[in-house]
Design a protein around this motif. Structure first.
Motif, PDB file in Angstrom:
ATOM      1  N   GLU A  18      -3.641  44.849 -46.470  1.00  0.00           N
ATOM      2  CA  GLU A  18      -4.020  46.257 -46.339  1.00  0.00           C
ATOM      3  C   GLU A  18      -5.150  46.417 -45.325  1.00  0.00           C
ATOM      4  O   GLU A  18      -5.139  47.322 -44.481  1.00  0.00           O
TER       5      GLU A  18
ATOM      6  N   ASN B 140       0.831  53.166 -47.976  1.00  0.00           N
ATOM      7  CA  ASN B 140      -0.085  52.763 -46.903  1.00  0.00           C
ATOM      8  C   ASN B 140       0.083  53.725 -45.727  1.00  0.00           C
ATOM      9  O   ASN B 140       1.106  53.685 -45.034  1.00  0.00           O
TER      10      ASN B 140
ATOM     11  N   GLY C  91      -0.890  46.377 -51.842  1.00  0.00           N
ATOM     12  CA  GLY C  91      -1.912  46.842 -50.923  1.00  0.00           C
ATOM     13  C   GLY C  91      -1.384  47.114 -49.534  1.00  0.00           C
ATOM     14  O   GLY C  91      -1.773  48.096 -48.879  1.00  0.00           O
ATOM     15  N   GLY C  92      -0.475  46.258 -49.051  1.00  0.00           N
ATOM     16  CA  GLY C  92       0.013  46.421 -47.688  1.00  0.00           C
ATOM     17  C   GLY C  92       1.185  47.363 -47.528  1.00  0.00           C
ATOM     18  O   GLY C  92       1.359  47.965 -46.470  1.00  0.00           O
TER      19      GLY C  92
END
Length: 574
Positions: A173, A225, A220-221
């Protein structure tokens, strides 16, 4: 020299110049090295125009996953170097849809394919190394001095391989945000063989730890996003959503049962036909089809690319199990050799040329494989050891009729089955003695071995279920896998006026052949083994099951009946 002869010389000269990219999965290396490339660049259009922002493309190993991601990276990566020459003459070069995306996006390319540790500590170290390499490719972000203190601290920690597990988990991220801010463009995230460390965790006792880590890293990524253009993941399996993808509501899985993206992994019939023409050996197409075709991706027939290229590269053009020999197949062997007897019995039906019907789950919970026999068949399907010859949906569940895809896979599975059979009957010598007795029509010896095998391997639950015959049938077919290349074993094959249970056909005339009819003694109805044997032998004669053996020139022909009463076998030869 005649025009035909001149054409043949040109074909041979062209074939001698062909270079096949065995073991090369980097697109730039392949193109700059002049290797033969099967054009899969239309994959770029499918990705950039597709509705899915995050896609998972699970395929069996060595079906072109890494090469496709490398090609995607070359075309889309924002680079000062002009990469257009790499794509000259390929489909994407003339694509109007793809042109606006060429070399536009900062790319995070992360591969886990070589991370196969034996401990959780080694796994963390492997992941840290992979992330440090990716951060190293973008170290200019740190050198420019524009990062705030905390971002710079974590960046250095990842780069120097001293980041904590918590810092590693947010690294995807963080890097996507920093790249998007720097380039003022959203980021393409490519994750190759995402499930390799997870397989290692399952095999070595740290499955829970590695799944928990990847859940956080991927969420997170890839989840919500704002800096993400597209995310593309490849692997062998779709790990169960509840264990890994619970936080990723935007991921779309394009597995082998779906038609989207089907032609981009593996070789199509037209592509293989073109290759054999280029090497000047169009006559080998039928052999290649039998050995390396048979996969069905989204209903489309697909060849194993590794095996096809290995065969064409081989000067002797030998039909060998190239794909099978590139892996230890440890998990497959474990499932088939130590799993429930019912799994092995049904595998042996498949090896006899038959099919089995199973419910298919696309999400695989690796930790449940040893506990759930049904999950084994899904695992074998998605790892390339089986194919779906028919598919239907019942009450929201996929039901597949499964078969062995081709001769190469059949060879591998027979070897595994032979190992199991040798263990069960008391070693290779005992197995050879049983097969020898079968081919010479020695009923008492065959009876003794079958009784021993049924006694030590099959539970009363297996033999007392609603279809006990299939366990007996599979048991015997598995034994016959040891006959190797000199005989052909057919299961439920039409011959004469019906279908005999098992037929052993010699590949050369003058060798023995066997017709084998199997029955279960209906002891509840008062049937005696002698009666069941007589009925089976009468059926062989009345329906003339030996017809095909006579046509093959088998001599002598043994008509044999085997009946089972629980864990006891009885054999009689006509």
């Amino acid at each position: 020299m005649s025009p035909r002869a001149m054409l043949r010389v040109v074909e041979l000269m062209t074939a001698s110049r062909l270079r096949f990219p065995l073991g090369i999965s980097d697109f730039r290396t392949l193109r700059e090295g002049g290797y033969r490339y099967i054009d899969k660049t239309a994959f770029v259009d499918a990705v950039v125009d597709g509705d899915a922002q995050v896609m998972l493309l699970p395929r069996p190993r060595r079906f072109g996953k890494t090469l496709n991601l490398s090609m995607l990276r070359c075309f889309l990566d924002k680079s000062a170097e002009d990469c257009r020459p790499l794509f000259e003459g390929l489909a994407v070069a003339s694509s109007e849809a793809a042109r606006p995306h060429a070399q536009r996006y900062p790319v995070i390319y992360l591969t886990f394919k070589d991370i196969k540790p034996s401990s959780w500590e080694d796994c963390v170290a492997g992941i840290a190394n992979a992330l440090a390499k990716v951060y190293g490719e973008h170290r200019h972000l740190l050198a420019e001095g524009s990062l705030d203190d905390e971002d710079a601290r974590i960046f250095r920690a990842v780069l120097d391989r001293r980041a904590t597990k918590a810092e590693l988990a947010i690294s995807l991220e963080l890097l996507s945000r920093l790249l998007a801010e720097h380039h003022r463009e959203r980021v393409l995230i490519l994750l190759d063989e995402y499930d390799s460390p997870i397989h290692a965790g399952h095999a070595n006792g740290f499955y829970g730890e590695v799944v928990a880590f990847f859940r956080e890293l991927l969420s997170g990524g890839l989840k919500d996003n704002p800096n993400l253009f597209k995310g593309v993941l490849t692997g062998i399996l779709r790990i169960a959503k509840e264990s890994l993808f619970s936080g990723l509501n935007n991921i779309v899985v394009y597995g082998i049962l779906r038609s989207e993206y089907a032609p981009y992994f593996g070789f199509t019939e037209a592509e293989v036909r073109q290759l054999v023409t280029e090497v000047g050996r169009p006559e080998v197409l039928a052999d290649i089809r039998a050995f390396y075709n048979g996969y069905l991706f989204g209903g489309e027939a697909i060849y194993n690319p590794w095996s096809v290229l290995s065969f064409l590269h081989d000067a002797n053009k030998e039909l060998l199990p190239y794909w099978v020999e590139t892996s230890s197949n440890e998990l497959v062997r474990e499932l088939l050799l130590t799993g429930p007897a019912g799994v092995r019995a049904e595998l042996e039906v498949l090896l006899g040329g038959g099919t089995i019907e199973k419910r298919i789950e696309e999400s695989i919970a690796l930790r449940d494989l040893s506990l759930d026999p049904g999950a084994v068949w899904s695992f074998l399907l998605f790892t390339g050891y089986l194919k779906p010859v028919e598919l239907r949906v019942e009450e929201g569940q996929r039901i597949a009729k499964l078969a062995v895809p081709n001769a190469e896979v059949g060879i591998s599975l027979r070897k595994m089955t032979k190992v199991w059979m040798e263990l069960q009957v008391g070693g290779s010598e005992a197995l050879e003695a049983l097969l020898s007795a079968l081919l010479r029509g020695d009923g008492p010896v065959v009876e003794r071995h079958l009784s021993h095998l049924a006694k030590v391997d099959l539970s009363y639950f297996d033999t007392g279920g609603p279809q006990p015959e299939r366990f007996y049938h599979g048991l015997v077919v598995g034994l016959l896998a040891g006959l190797g290349s000199t005989y052909e074993v057919r299961s439920n094959r039409e011959s004469g006026f019906g279908r005999c249970d098992i037929m052993v056909l010699p590949k050369h005339a003058g060798r023995p052949g066997v017709v084998l009819e199997l029955k279960r003694v209906d002891s509840e109805a008062g049937e005696a083994p002698a009666t069941a044997l007589a009925v089976a032998l009468a059926q062989i004669e009345a329906r003339d099951y030996a017809t095909e053996l006579r046509e093959r020139g088998a001599s002598p022909i043994h008509c044999m009946a085997a009946v089972f009463d629980g864990k006891r076998a009885y054999v009689r030869v006509a």
